[in-house]
Design an enzyme around this catalytic site. Structure first.
Site, mmCIF file in Angstrom:
data_model
loop_
_atom_site.group_PDB
_atom_site.id
_atom_site.type_symbol
_atom_site.label_atom_id
_atom_site.label_comp_id
_atom_site.label_asym_id
_atom_site.label_seq_id
_atom_site.Cartn_x
_atom_site.Cartn_y
_atom_site.Cartn_z
ATOM 1 N N ASN A 10 1.212 0.064 6.083
ATOM 2 C CA ASN A 10 1.667 -0.676 4.910
ATOM 3 C C ASN A 10 2.415 -1.903 5.413
ATOM 4 O OD1 ASN A 10 4.418 -0.175 2.607
ATOM 5 N ND2 ASN A 10 2.761 -1.603 2.468
ATOM 6 N N GLY A 11 1.916 -3.089 5.060
ATOM 7 C CA GLY A 11 2.579 -4.315 5.511
ATOM 8 C C GLY A 11 1.534 -5.321 5.943
ATOM 9 N N HIS A 50 5.017 -32.170 -25.462
ATOM 10 C CA HIS A 50 4.872 -32.892 -24.192
ATOM 11 C C HIS A 50 3.679 -32.399 -23.388
ATOM 12 C CE1 HIS A 50 8.565 -34.968 -24.973
ATOM 13 N NE2 HIS A 50 9.220 -33.823 -25.104
ATOM 14 N N LYS A 89 2.796 -2.154 -8.367
ATOM 15 C CA LYS A 89 4.153 -2.090 -8.905
ATOM 16 C C LYS A 89 5.200 -2.520 -7.891
ATOM 17 C CE LYS A 89 6.918 0.070 -12.111
ATOM 18 N NZ LYS A 89 6.758 -1.070 -12.996
ATOM 19 N N LYS A 147 3.540 -9.986 -19.810
ATOM 20 C CA LYS A 147 3.010 -8.659 -20.163
ATOM 21 C C LYS A 147 1.560 -8.783 -20.611
ATOM 22 C CE LYS A 147 5.249 -6.436 -18.695
ATOM 23 N NZ LYS A 147 6.373 -6.910 -17.972
ATOM 24 N N ARG A 192 1.595 1.576 -5.887
ATOM 25 C CA ARG A 192 1.721 0.593 -4.804
ATOM 26 C C ARG A 192 0.402 -0.100 -4.485
ATOM 27 N NH1 ARG A 192 6.438 1.541 -2.044
ATOM 28 N NH2 ARG A 192 5.678 0.347 -0.286
ATOM 29 N N TRP A 246 -3.765 -1.791 -1.391
ATOM 30 C CA TRP A 246 -3.763 -3.012 -2.187
ATOM 31 C C TRP A 246 -4.128 -4.107 -1.197
ATOM 32 C CZ3 TRP A 246 -0.934 -7.659 -2.243
ATOM 33 C CH2 TRP A 246 -1.025 -8.408 -3.427
ATOM 34 N N GLU A 251 8.429 -13.413 -20.686
ATOM 35 C CA GLU A 251 8.172 -12.001 -20.399
ATOM 36 C C GLU A 251 7.020 -11.489 -21.277
ATOM 37 O OE1 GLU A 251 8.784 -10.087 -18.116
ATOM 38 O OE2 GLU A 251 8.497 -8.082 -18.914
ATOM 39 N N CYS A 267 0.889 -1.141 0.000
ATOM 40 C CA CYS A 267 0.000 0.000 0.000
ATOM 41 C C CYS A 267 0.936 1.201 0.000
ATOM 42 C CB CYS A 267 -0.819 0.072 1.278
ATOM 43 S SG CYS A 267 -1.835 -1.382 1.549
ATOM 44 N N GLU A 311 -0.757 -9.609 -17.635
ATOM 45 C CA GLU A 311 -0.849 -8.507 -16.678
ATOM 46 C C GLU A 311 -1.812 -7.422 -17.127
ATOM 47 O OE1 GLU A 311 3.265 -7.564 -14.341
ATOM 48 O OE2 GLU A 311 3.407 -7.428 -16.502
HETATM 49 C C1 G6P Z 1 5.458 -6.653 -9.194
HETATM 50 C C2 G6P Z 1 5.385 -5.818 -10.456
HETATM 51 C C3 G6P Z 1 6.220 -6.463 -11.544
HETATM 52 C C4 G6P Z 1 7.646 -6.677 -11.065
HETATM 53 C C5 G6P Z 1 7.688 -7.489 -9.763
HETATM 54 C C6 G6P Z 1 9.074 -7.486 -9.149
HETATM 55 O O1 G6P Z 1 4.808 -7.863 -9.390
HETATM 56 O O2 G6P Z 1 4.052 -5.687 -10.877
HETATM 57 O O3 G6P Z 1 6.231 -5.608 -12.678
HETATM 58 O O4 G6P Z 1 8.371 -7.351 -12.048
HETATM 59 O O5 G6P Z 1 6.812 -6.888 -8.806
HETATM 60 O O6 G6P Z 1 9.389 -6.172 -8.794
HETATM 61 P P1 G6P Z 1 10.826 -5.574 -8.586
HETATM 62 O O7 G6P Z 1 10.591 -4.154 -8.188
HETATM 63 O O8 G6P Z 1 11.457 -6.375 -7.483
HETATM 64 O O9 G6P Z 1 11.562 -5.704 -9.866
#
Ligand code: G6P
Length: 610
Positions: free
Chosen positions: A100-101, A506, A605, A487, A27, A75, A483, A2, A490
């Site tokens: 936050n936590g 497989h 994020k 994307k 956040r 969050w 990746e 958060c 997400e």
């Molecule tokens: C979250 C974000 C991702 C990111 C991951 C790791 O899940 O949405 O985009 O790759 O955290 O974050 P970091 O800041 O450790 O790279």
């Protein structure tokens, strides 16, 4: 996770808190709230289900005003997103708190407090903290002492901001396991989950350390360490500017960030290479000596950063002849692992605050690694401060939740690391010169790729009505496919899986039919012919193929095959470049689907909880 903000000032702090929340929305953004002690010393609160903009609207309709306040963007972890679960939480109109936590022992505290007559108004783990402070205040009426008393009973991670209507010009801040900074104004102080939230009001910051408690008034700041001893923490002056959050005319931050990759890569290379050589001291003073002894590398990260680690592991073994193992942080932190002699621990994190990666780093520091290295985009983050060696990617702040420029700059940083370690393991001066020149050509090459945006946008139309997609790659391009799939899921909410193309037969081949788009990454390398055979298997099952192929790879378009031809790229750099069209593909699919691209549902994020 958060985001939290707080302020004690002479002026009305509500605009500062609202602006701070907007900057912390990365956040979490499922609900938001603020509480202010008004001129009659009454705590006033507004909370909304939804984003900070909705909180702003509510506030515009019935503004709050006062010199002391706290605010929160959430969050959800414990309790669904709702107004009653949104912070600040208040106990008996006296104490308001943002958190936050996660409070791990909240269940037992809740039972004790229920027996003591407290009624719970939310499903959160946080409410036990505000009740606990209220309880402690009945024994010792000093808010600081009450906070000290309460946190001795808490297990878990918490950054807290606490205000008290009986002591209205005071703000107590606590940092344990979740980040918290103090912003220093002139006759005013602020707190926030990161510096970015406070840049409009100050450039001067104190980073609280683990276990610190700060007693903040307009004109005084006293910090206590984890042993309750008064302590001094250094003041840092941030070089970030307040307007970094501008979309610069792009429709979304994500698009801006995809298009800023040439600059981000160039910035990340600036002063890190000199006369076609890597400047090893950029990894830290001791780096040269550490790197000369490294016999193995362990990489730990989460999400997109984990994918960067997987690509780097391929380079490390192939170029530097060094064994390299990559692991997801949330797994590594709870697993007994064997540390082989002279192994370097590398953690990769865009934010530098990811709870699992931080815990992995802390675990590694207790183990016989030769050193710890953080590759990170945030200079003032916890992970950079906890790590012995640090390499900062200079991508600039990344706002879109789906990571793009942070990823490609991580890859650049990791390539520099591979060269630096490889110097003692078979990378000749000539090889190094060639690699550095190839790295320096990346910004131009990314720019060329971005010119394909219209073709990729057209390609995206094929995905918008689909529920699933398969991404295939081989070798270093498997993590690129991973990746690409990440994307897509997400931001467009299409279920996407990545597979090593050779594994198709497989299992996942059973899923392939005309409704399953299959994306393949096909550079012109030694695995191309193998990959082509795998793609035949898809075509034979009526699967529609979308291939990102080298222009010389002789992959041709047909009714069931869409091909985007990419100029030939030096082999080792290709994973960096092939990522870019996959980012654009996910972006345009999400645009067509009308998704909330910069703030996808359920995600955040910076994940500062386990
Ligand atoms: C979250 C974000 C991702 C990111 C991951 C790791 O899940 O949405 O985009 O790759 O955290 O974050 P970091 O800041 O450790 O790279």
């Amino acid at each position: 996770m958060c985001g939290i903000v707080g302020a004690v000032a002479q002026r009305d702090v509500s605009p500062i808190l609202l602006e701070g929340l907007k900057r912390l929305e990365y956040r979490g953004y499922d609900s938001a709230g603020l509480a202010i002690v008004d001129n009659e010393n009454v705590i006033q609160r507004i909370r909304v289900l939804g984003k900070v903009n909705q909180l702003q609207q509510e506030h515009d309709n019935s503004p709050l005003s006062g010199g002391t306040g706290i605010a929160h963007t959430r969050w959800a972890t414990h309790g669904k997103p709702s107004v009653s679960n949104a912070h600040p939480h208040i106990c008996r109109e006296k104490i308001a708190l943002v958190h936050n936590g996660i409070i791990e022992n909240h269940e037992s505290l809740r039972q004790q407090q229920k027996q003591a007559g407290f009624e719970f108004k939310s499903e959160t783990d946080t409410e036990v903290v505000v009740n606990g402070i209220y309880q402690a205040l009945q024994i010792n009426p000093d808010i600081l002492e009450a906070v000290f008393e309460t946190i001795t009973r808490l297990e878990g991670a918490y950054a807290l901001g606490v205000i008290n209507s009986d002591d209205p010009k005071r703000l107590i801040a606590v940092r344990k396991g979740s980040p918290l900074v103090i912003g220093i104004g002139i006759g005013e102080y602020f707190i926030a989950s990161d510096v970015f939230a406070l840049l409009p009001v100050t450039q001067r910051f104190i980073f609280l350390e683990e276990g610190d408690v700060a007693d903040i008034r307009r004109d005084s700041l006293v910090i206590y360490d984890k042993n309750r001893k008064v302590t001094e923490r250094p003041i840092n002056v941030s070089e970030l500017s307040a307007d970094v959050a501008d979309k610069a005319g792009y429709r979304h931050y994500m698009l801006k960030e995809i298009f800023s990759q040439p600059d981000a890569i160039a910035e990340s290379l600036k002063n890190r290479v000199d006369e076609d050589q890597v400047v090893i001291s950029e990894f830290g003073q001791n780096a040269e000596s550490v790197f000369s002894q490294v016999k193995a590398v362990k990489i730990v990260a989460c999400g997109t950063s984990y994918h960067a680690g997987l690509i780097a592991a391929g380079w490390m073994e192939e170029i530097a002849n060094i064994s390299c193992h990559v692991e997801i942080a949330s797994e590594f932190r709870y697993r007994k692992s064997v540390v082989t002699e002279s192994t370097l621990f590398v953690c990769i994190s865009q934010s530098g605050e990811t709870a699992d990666t931080l815990a992995a780093l802390q675990k590694a520091k207790q183990e016989p690694y030769i050193s710890t290295l953080a590759i990170c985009n945030v200079a003032e983050s916890t992970i950079t401060r906890e790590s012995e060696l640090v390499f900062l990617t200079h991508a600039g702040p990344e706002i879109g939740v789906a990571s793009t420029k942070a990823f490609t700059t991580q890859l650049v940083a990791l390539f520099l690391l591979v060269i630096a370690i490889g110097r003692n393991n078979g990378v000749s001066k000539e090889d190094e010169n060639i690699f550095v020149r190839q790295l320096e050509s990346l910004p131009g090459r990314v720019n060329q790729l971005l010119l394909h945006k219209d073709e990729i946008e057209a390609m995206a139309k094929n995905f918008a009505d689909k529920h699933h997609a398969l991404f295939l790659g081989r070798g270093s391009f498997l993590p690129v496919a991973m990746e690409g799939a990440l994307k897509l899921k997400e931001i467009s909410y299409i279920h996407a899986e990545a597979y090593a193309a050779g594994e198709l037969k497989h299992g996942p081949l059973a899923l392939v039919d005309k409704d399953m788009p299959v994306v393949a990454v096909a550079p012109n390398n030694h695995l191309l012919e193998k990959l082509k055979s795998n793609l035949q298997e898809v075509q034979a099952r009526e699967g529609k193929l979308f291939i990102f192929a080298d222009k010389n790879s002789e992959v041709e378009a047909s009714d069931s095959v869409v091909v985007l031809k990419i100029s030939t790229i030096y082999d080792f750099m290709a994973p960096i470049l092939y990522t870019v069209p996959l980012q654009l593909l996910a972006y345009y699919v999400a645009v067509i689907k009308g998704a909330d691209i910069d703030q996808p549902r359920n995600l955040a994020k910076s994940v500062t909880v386990e």
